[in-house]
Write a protein that holds these residues in place. Structure first.
Motif, PDB file in Angstrom:
ATOM      1  N   LYS A   3      17.023   6.748  -9.872  1.00  0.00           N
ATOM      2  CA  LYS A   3      17.350   6.933 -11.290  1.00  0.00           C
ATOM      3  C   LYS A   3      16.633   8.171 -11.828  1.00  0.00           C
ATOM      4  N   HIS A  39      14.896  -2.566 -15.782  1.00  0.00           N
ATOM      5  CA  HIS A  39      16.115  -3.258 -15.345  1.00  0.00           C
ATOM      6  C   HIS A  39      16.783  -3.847 -16.580  1.00  0.00           C
ATOM      7  N   TYR A  46      20.036 -12.042 -11.296  1.00  0.00           N
ATOM      8  CA  TYR A  46      20.959 -11.593 -10.254  1.00  0.00           C
ATOM      9  C   TYR A  46      21.426 -12.803  -9.463  1.00  0.00           C
ATOM     10  N   GLN A  50      23.623  -9.553  -5.082  1.00  0.00           N
ATOM     11  CA  GLN A  50      23.792  -8.479  -6.054  1.00  0.00           C
ATOM     12  C   GLN A  50      22.728  -7.406  -5.855  1.00  0.00           C
ATOM     13  N   THR A  51      23.166  -6.172  -5.944  1.00  0.00           N
ATOM     14  CA  THR A  51      22.234  -5.057  -5.831  1.00  0.00           C
ATOM     15  C   THR A  51      22.189  -4.304  -7.160  1.00  0.00           C
ATOM     16  N   THR A  52      21.122  -3.580  -7.365  1.00  0.00           N
ATOM     17  CA  THR A  52      20.935  -2.817  -8.592  1.00  0.00           C
ATOM     18  C   THR A  52      21.603  -1.458  -8.462  1.00  0.00           C
ATOM     19  N   SER A  53      22.409  -1.094  -9.453  1.00  0.00           N
ATOM     20  CA  SER A  53      23.007   0.241  -9.483  1.00  0.00           C
ATOM     21  C   SER A  53      22.238   1.073 -10.508  1.00  0.00           C
ATOM     22  N   LEU A  54      22.447   2.368 -10.486  1.00  0.00           N
ATOM     23  CA  LEU A  54      21.780   3.241 -11.452  1.00  0.00           C
ATOM     24  C   LEU A  54      22.154   2.877 -12.884  1.00  0.00           C
ATOM     25  N   ALA A  55      23.369   2.396 -13.089  1.00  0.00           N
ATOM     26  CA  ALA A  55      23.811   1.989 -14.424  1.00  0.00           C
ATOM     27  C   ALA A  55      23.067   0.754 -14.922  1.00  0.00           C
ATOM     28  N   ASP A  56      22.446  -0.002 -14.013  1.00  0.00           N
ATOM     29  CA  ASP A  56      21.685  -1.192 -14.369  1.00  0.00           C
ATOM     30  C   ASP A  56      20.257  -0.866 -14.784  1.00  0.00           C
TER      31      ASP A  56
END
Length: 98
Positions: A3, A39, A46, A50-56
Motif C-alpha cells: 500500500k 485495515h 474476514y 479471504q485476503t486483504t487487497s490494497l483497497a481494503d
C-alpha cells in the motif's frame, strides 16, 4: 508495504488519507517514509480464505488511526474525514504539516 509503495508511485509521498498529515514534511528525515496502515474491514471479520487487497487498506497518521479504532463498529476513514471537514480540523492539520 504494498500500500505504501502504491501511494509513493501514485503521489510521490505518504499522507494520511483522513487528515492529510505528512510525517516527512512535518518531522523531516525522522518522519520520511513513515505512516500507519489501517485495515478498513477488521481482519477478525474476514471469512475463510479471504485476503486483504490494497483497497481494503487506508494509510493514516497515528492520531487518526487511534480514533478509527476507538468506537465499535469502527468509523470508516471517510466518516472520520467528514467529521474533521465539518469541524475545520483538516486545514489545521494540513497547516501544521507544512
Amino acid at each position: 508495504r504494498a500500500k505504501k509503495t502504491a501511494a509513493l508511485q501514485e503521489d510521490g509521498r505518504l499522507v494520511c488519507e483522513v487528515c492529510g498529515f505528512d510525517f516527512g514534511e512535518f518531522y523531516g528525515v525522522a518522519g520520511a517514509g513513515y505512516i500507519e496502515c489501517h485495515h478498513i474491514v477488521p481482519i477478525s471479520e474476514y471469512g475463510g480464505e479471504q485476503t486483504t487487497s490494497l483497497a481494503d487498506l487506508a494509510l493514516v497518521c497515528s492520531n487518526c488511526h487511534r480514533i478509527l479504532h476507538r468506537t465499535r463498529p469502527w468509523l470508516t476513514p471517510e466518516d472520520l474525514r467528514s467529521r474533521l471537514t465539518s469541524a475545520s480540523l483538516v486545514s489545521l492539520c494540513a497547516e501544521r504539516s507544512s
